[in-house]
Design a protein around this motif. Structure first.
Motif, PDB file in Angstrom:
ATOM      1  N   ILE A  44       0.839  -1.205   0.000  1.00  0.00           N
ATOM      2  CA  ILE A  44       0.000   0.000   0.000  1.00  0.00           C
ATOM      3  C   ILE A  44       0.872   1.253   0.000  1.00  0.00           C
ATOM      4  O   ILE A  44       0.616   2.203  -0.750  1.00  0.00           O
ATOM      5  N   LEU A  45       1.916   1.261   0.814  1.00  0.00           N
ATOM      6  CA  LEU A  45       2.808   2.422   0.850  1.00  0.00           C
ATOM      7  C   LEU A  45       3.465   2.664  -0.506  1.00  0.00           C
ATOM      8  O   LEU A  45       3.529   3.798  -0.971  1.00  0.00           O
ATOM      9  N   TYR A  46       3.949   1.610  -1.146  1.00  0.00           N
ATOM     10  CA  TYR A  46       4.642   1.779  -2.427  1.00  0.00           C
ATOM     11  C   TYR A  46       3.705   2.072  -3.590  1.00  0.00           C
ATOM     12  O   TYR A  46       4.081   2.762  -4.533  1.00  0.00           O
ATOM     13  N   GLU A  47       2.494   1.575  -3.526  1.00  0.00           N
ATOM     14  CA  GLU A  47       1.564   1.765  -4.643  1.00  0.00           C
ATOM     15  C   GLU A  47       0.674   3.001  -4.506  1.00  0.00           C
ATOM     16  O   GLU A  47       0.151   3.501  -5.491  1.00  0.00           O
ATOM     17  N   HIS A  48       0.488   3.489  -3.269  1.00  0.00           N
ATOM     18  CA  HIS A  48      -0.521   4.530  -3.063  1.00  0.00           C
ATOM     19  C   HIS A  48      -0.049   5.753  -2.287  1.00  0.00           C
ATOM     20  O   HIS A  48      -0.850   6.641  -2.002  1.00  0.00           O
ATOM     21  N   VAL A  49       1.232   5.779  -1.929  1.00  0.00           N
ATOM     22  CA  VAL A  49       1.756   6.909  -1.158  1.00  0.00           C
ATOM     23  C   VAL A  49       2.965   7.469  -1.909  1.00  0.00           C
ATOM     24  O   VAL A  49       3.815   6.716  -2.387  1.00  0.00           O
ATOM     25  N   ALA A  50       3.020   8.780  -1.986  1.00  0.00           N
ATOM     26  CA  ALA A  50       4.144   9.440  -2.659  1.00  0.00           C
ATOM     27  C   ALA A  50       5.461   9.044  -1.989  1.00  0.00           C
ATOM     28  O   ALA A  50       5.537   8.900  -0.765  1.00  0.00           O
ATOM     29  N   GLU A  51       6.483   8.874  -2.813  1.00  0.00           N
ATOM     30  CA  GLU A  51       7.785   8.405  -2.325  1.00  0.00           C
ATOM     31  C   GLU A  51       8.328   9.265  -1.180  1.00  0.00           C
ATOM     32  O   GLU A  51       8.866   8.747  -0.205  1.00  0.00           O
ATOM     33  N   ASP A  52       8.144  10.568  -1.272  1.00  0.00           N
ATOM     34  CA  ASP A  52       8.690  11.456  -0.242  1.00  0.00           C
ATOM     35  C   ASP A  52       7.927  11.394   1.081  1.00  0.00           C
ATOM     36  O   ASP A  52       8.380  11.947   2.076  1.00  0.00           O
ATOM     37  N   LYS A  53       6.794  10.692   1.118  1.00  0.00           N
ATOM     38  CA  LYS A  53       6.002  10.586   2.350  1.00  0.00           C
ATOM     39  C   LYS A  53       6.021   9.184   2.947  1.00  0.00           C
ATOM     40  O   LYS A  53       5.548   8.990   4.059  1.00  0.00           O
ATOM     41  N   ARG A  54       6.556   8.209   2.227  1.00  0.00           N
ATOM     42  CA  ARG A  54       6.497   6.809   2.667  1.00  0.00           C
ATOM     43  C   ARG A  54       7.147   6.578   4.020  1.00  0.00           C
ATOM     44  O   ARG A  54       6.557   5.950   4.902  1.00  0.00           O
ATOM     45  N   ALA A  55       8.368   7.054   4.184  1.00  0.00           N
ATOM     46  CA  ALA A  55       9.090   6.798   5.430  1.00  0.00           C
ATOM     47  C   ALA A  55       8.367   7.417   6.621  1.00  0.00           C
ATOM     48  O   ALA A  55       8.253   6.794   7.678  1.00  0.00           O
ATOM     49  N   SER A  56       7.865   8.615   6.446  1.00  0.00           N
ATOM     50  CA  SER A  56       7.149   9.293   7.525  1.00  0.00           C
ATOM     51  C   SER A  56       5.874   8.540   7.905  1.00  0.00           C
ATOM     52  O   SER A  56       5.582   8.337   9.093  1.00  0.00           O
ATOM     53  N   ILE A  57       5.129   8.105   6.914  1.00  0.00           N
ATOM     54  CA  ILE A  57       3.887   7.385   7.185  1.00  0.00           C
ATOM     55  C   ILE A  57       4.184   6.020   7.789  1.00  0.00           C
ATOM     56  O   ILE A  57       3.499   5.580   8.722  1.00  0.00           O
ATOM     57  N   ALA A  58       5.225   5.346   7.303  1.00  0.00           N
ATOM     58  CA  ALA A  58       5.611   4.051   7.867  1.00  0.00           C
ATOM     59  C   ALA A  58       6.015   4.210   9.336  1.00  0.00           C
ATOM     60  O   ALA A  58       5.631   3.394  10.185  1.00  0.00           O
ATOM     61  N   ARG A  59       6.773   5.250   9.640  1.00  0.00           N
ATOM     62  CA  ARG A  59       7.185   5.519  11.020  1.00  0.00           C
ATOM     63  C   ARG A  59       5.970   5.789  11.901  1.00  0.00           C
ATOM     64  O   ARG A  59       5.843   5.231  13.002  1.00  0.00           O
ATOM     65  N   GLN A  60       5.055   6.605  11.414  1.00  0.00           N
ATOM     66  CA  GLN A  60       3.845   6.924  12.171  1.00  0.00           C
ATOM     67  C   GLN A  60       3.002   5.662  12.385  1.00  0.00           C
ATOM     68  O   GLN A  60       2.492   5.431  13.480  1.00  0.00           O
ATOM     69  N   PHE A  61       2.884   4.834  11.347  1.00  0.00           N
ATOM     70  CA  PHE A  61       2.140   3.586  11.450  1.00  0.00           C
ATOM     71  C   PHE A  61       2.752   2.700  12.535  1.00  0.00           C
ATOM     72  O   PHE A  61       2.048   2.144  13.378  1.00  0.00           O
ATOM     73  N   GLY A  62       4.080   2.579  12.527  1.00  0.00           N
ATOM     74  CA  GLY A  62       4.770   1.768  13.524  1.00  0.00           C
ATOM     75  C   GLY A  62       4.569   2.291  14.939  1.00  0.00           C
ATOM     76  O   GLY A  62       4.347   1.514  15.876  1.00  0.00           O
TER      77      GLY A  62
END
Length: 84
Positions: A44-62
C-alpha cells in the motif's frame, strides 16, 4: 486520548472480520499472518503513497501500532476483540 477515525467502526470491523476469516480458512500461523499483513502495508505504501512521504507514514504507522499494543493491556475498551 483516543484516536477518532474518519471511517465508521462497523466498516472497520467488517474488514477485520473478512481478513481474519481469510487467515482462519488458510489456517495461517500467526507469524505468517503478521508477515503477510506487513507485506500488504508495504505494498500500500509503495503503490498509493508518494515516495517522499512513505518513510514518515511508515514511522507513524509503527508508532501507532506500538501504542495500540501497549494500550491494549491497560484499557479493556481498546483491547482487540478479534482473535485467531
Amino acid at each position: 486520548m483516543p484516536i477518532v477515525s474518519k471511517y465508521a467502526q462497523d466498516r472497520q470491523e467488517r474488514l477485520i472480520d473478512d481478513i481474519l476469516q481469510v487467515f482462519a480458512d488458510d489456517k495461517s500461523p500467526n507469524d505468517l499472518a503478521l508477515m503477510t499483513l506487513g507485506n500488504v502495508v508495504t505494498h500500500i505504501l509503495y503503490e498509493h503513497v508518494a515516495e517522499d512521504k512513505r518513510a514518515s507514514i511508515a514511522r507513524q504507522f509503527g508508532e501507532i501500532l506500538l501504542q495500540s499494543v501497549a494500550n491494549a493491556g491497560q484499557n479493556s475498551s481498546q483491547q482487540p476483540t478479534k482473535k485467531q
